[in-house]
Design an enzyme around this catalytic site. Structure first.
Site: not given
Length: 378
Positions: A70-71, A149, A177, A198-199, A235, A326
């Site tokens: 996201g960052t 968040n 979120q 994804a996390h 990659t 964060c």
């Protein structure tokens, strides 16, 4: 007993996701940019995953750019809006994630105006103020997160999207979120940029995406290769992308049931906290249709040992937080709680839930919290 109630920071990876990633790591190690058989196998996983994710949120596969999370996606959206779309103003709020807030600050210069919308005590932005600002016709990017968040307050995202369309402004929303927790129809929403990690819904760390509406033309923020149709050098993380797609598939299998289950857990924790502790309140909106169901931010009774609360809960096996992971270790307290003018003399704790959280874990966490107040903190 160990109880994990910090799912807004990250979620446990689903076993089905781990299985998919292990299979890819063992059997599909090729570089997707290579033209031989090993590269073609990896490329097939890459594009099949992109199509699956795009299908879940009703957008074109070509509108999904895989990022490290996201960052990076937030940074890319803001930088590209300024550089490629030539915006002259960013309108945001003081309670955005730092991936947006710090990026916007870094872009501020003589040629770029930065405006913060007013915020009420629940974390709602002033949409009347937004509309008045947009009426001058200045080329603008509006960047507002879908759900905060730390306090969980939801943005009326469709209303903001309609305002931006009405006044020809670009709209970016950090949906880190909420993606995987709510249904999205990006064709209907008509938004310009959306970010995802994804996390936050039982996928792996280090993988996310930036959705870029096909009407907007941008170039790469990360240089160095022609990957992602020349829009993101480096990659691709094939095992992470495959796990990402699986996590998205699992999230959308029965998204309404997941929401119902987790909302009930949140309601239950609110109920028993009110029953067992006097002089508590909750930050952010609390109505289910205005609040992220995975987040509960509690303002607890005053204690001289407030600074020890999270440490003491950790010793009891309970993982929770005082705000965004964060910002952990920052010299100042939560910029979100400061932004809504919360009482910072009282301990404020964020509990956050997932579909793997149980009622028994909620009960244990509250039990230990009460014990700490009765025996240690008073």
């Amino acid at each position: 007993m160990r109880v994990y109630l910090d799912n807004a920071a990250t979620t446990p990876v689903a076993k089905e996701v781990i299985e998919v990633m292990n299979e890819v790591l063992h059997n599909t190690f090729g570089n997707p940019s290579s033209t031989h058989y090993a590269g073609r196998q990896a490329k097939a996983i890459l594009e099949n995953s992109r199509r699956l994710i795009a299908g879940k949120i009703n957008c074109k596969p070509s509108e999904i750019i895989f990022t490290s999370g996201g960052t990076e996606a937030d940074n890319m959206a803001l930088h590209c809006a300024v550089r490629e779309l030539k915006v002259k103003r960013i309108i945001t709020s003081t309670i955005e994630h730092h991936a947006v807030g710090h990026t916007a600050e870094s872009l501020k210069c003589e040629d770029l105006e930065l405006i913060y919308l007013d915020i009420d005590s629940k974390g709602n932005v002033d949409l009347n103020q937004l509309e008045k600002l947009l009426q001058d016709g200045k080329k603008t990017l509006v960047s507002l997160m879908h759900a905060n968040n730390e306090i969980g307050t939801l943005l009326p995202i469709k209303e903001v999207a309609c305002l931006c369309k009405k006044y020809n402004a670009f709209f970016h929303s950090d949906t880190v979120q909420t993606m995987g927790h709510y249904p999205f129809d990006l064709q209907d929403l008509q938004i310009d940029f959306v970010t995802c990690a994804a996390h936050k819904f039982h996928g792996p760390k280090g993988i996310g995406f930036l959705y870029v509406n096909g009407k907007n033309s941008i170039s790469s923020l990360l240089k160095g290769g022609a990957q992602e149709r020349g829009l993101r050098g480096g990659t691709e993380n094939i095992s992470g992308i495959a796990g990402f797609a699986k996590a998205m598939e699992l999230a959308y299998e029965d998204i309404a049931e997941h929401q119902k289950y987790v909302q009930e857990l949140k309601n239950y924790m609110v109920q028993i906290l009110k029953e067992k502790l006097k002089d508590i309140s909750f930050h952010g909106e609390m109505d289910a249709d205005k609040s992220l169901y995975t987040v509960l931010n509690v303002c607890l009774p005053k204690t001289e040992k407030a600074s020890m609360l999270l440490f003491s809960l950790d010793l009891k096996g309970i993982a929770c937080s005082g705000g965004s992971a964060c910002s952990s270790g920052a010299a100042k307290g939560s910029h979100v709680l400061d932004g809504i003018r919360a009482d910072m003399t009282r301990p404020n704790v964020r509990f956050s839930f997932s579909r793997f959280t149980t009622k028994q874990e909620i009960e244990y966490a509250v039990e230990q919290l009460i014990a700490l107040y009765n025996k240690v903190l008073v």
